[in-house]
Design a protein around this motif. Structure first.
Motif, short mmCIF file in Angstrom:
data_model
loop_
_atom_site.label_atom_id
_atom_site.label_comp_id
_atom_site.label_asym_id
_atom_site.label_seq_id
_atom_site.Cartn_x
_atom_site.Cartn_y
_atom_site.Cartn_z
N UNK A 84 0.83 -1.21 0.00
CA UNK A 84 0.00 0.00 0.00
C UNK A 84 0.86 1.26 0.00
N UNK A 85 0.27 2.36 -0.46
CA UNK A 85 0.95 3.65 -0.39
C UNK A 85 0.87 4.20 1.03
N UNK A 86 -0.20 3.86 1.75
CA UNK A 86 -0.39 4.35 3.12
C UNK A 86 -0.97 3.23 3.98
N UNK A 87 -0.38 3.03 5.16
CA UNK A 87 -0.94 2.12 6.17
C UNK A 87 -1.32 2.96 7.37
N UNK A 88 -2.51 2.71 7.91
CA UNK A 88 -2.98 3.44 9.09
C UNK A 88 -3.38 2.43 10.15
N UNK A 89 -2.85 2.61 11.35
CA UNK A 89 -3.19 1.77 12.49
C UNK A 89 -4.00 2.60 13.47
N UNK A 96 -5.33 6.57 25.82
CA UNK A 96 -5.51 7.51 24.71
C UNK A 96 -5.65 6.75 23.39
N UNK A 97 -6.31 7.37 22.44
CA UNK A 97 -6.41 6.78 21.11
C UNK A 97 -5.67 7.67 20.13
N UNK A 98 -5.08 7.01 19.14
CA UNK A 98 -4.37 7.76 18.10
C UNK A 98 -4.33 6.94 16.83
N UNK A 99 -3.95 7.60 15.76
CA UNK A 99 -3.74 6.95 14.49
C UNK A 99 -2.26 7.00 14.17
N UNK A 100 -1.70 5.86 13.85
CA UNK A 100 -0.31 5.77 13.41
C UNK A 100 -0.37 5.60 11.90
#
Length: 179
Positions: A84-89, A96-100
């Motif tokens: 993929x061009x972008x991976x989001x976790x 806390x919540x976040x997006x990597x």
């Protein structure tokens, strides 16, 4: 030699030099300055490799993964190889919540105030996209050359980038197609 005699000789030298350098004629494709810049190639990476890069950041002290719980995985611009061009976790860590986000060769962390799924994803127990995509090449290929991928609660959903209404689902643990 007098200065008056040098002027025609100097003019002749400039003319000959210009002619031999090609400065007086335009190339076949047109003259002037031509843009030679190219678009950068889209860099695609597998999920496993992106996760290894994240572990390296943890080892170098640039990212703290202690107690981090991955609850969702998504890939954008996923090709037929599962890269993929972008991976989001979507992650939960220390309350806390976040997006990597892995994009353009690096990881970034963004604070996330929206809801995330409850159940964690055990990445050691799921089929990686690099294995899922070739294993279902015909089915996934019918969605288009590039797709979107989401892993939530043990189910992969592969969606067409072109026609957002078309999607396929797979059991993330076995890789089997779901109805």
């Amino acid at each position: 030699m007098k200065l008056a005699h040098l002027a025609p000789l100097l003019g002749l030298c400039i003319l000959v030099l210009s002619w031999t350098c090609g400065c007086t004629s335009a190339p076949a494709g047109g003259g002037g300055i031509q843009d030679i810049t190219t678009e950068p190639a889209e860099m695609r990476i597998g999920l496993e490799e992106a996760l290894r890069e994240l572990e390296v950041l943890d080892g170098e002290g640039l990212e703290d993964l202690t107690g981090m719980e991955i609850v969702t995985v998504s890939g954008s611009g996923v090709d037929s190889t599962g890269n993929a061009t972008t991976w989001t976790l979507g992650v939960r860590q220390a309350g806390n919540t976040s997006l990597m986000v892995h994009s353009q060769g690096g990881w970034s962390r963004y604070v996330w105030h929206g809801p995330l799924p409850e159940n964690p994803v055990d990445l050691d127990a799921v089929v990686m996209p690099v294995d899922l995509y070739p294993g279902h090449a015909a089915e996934i290929g019918s969605l288009g050359e590039v797709t979107e991928l989401v892993l939530i609660d043990g189910t992969y959903t592969v969606r067409s980038e072109e026609k957002q209404t078309e999607s396929l689902s797979f059991d993330a643990h076995t890789g089997e197609a779901l109805p």
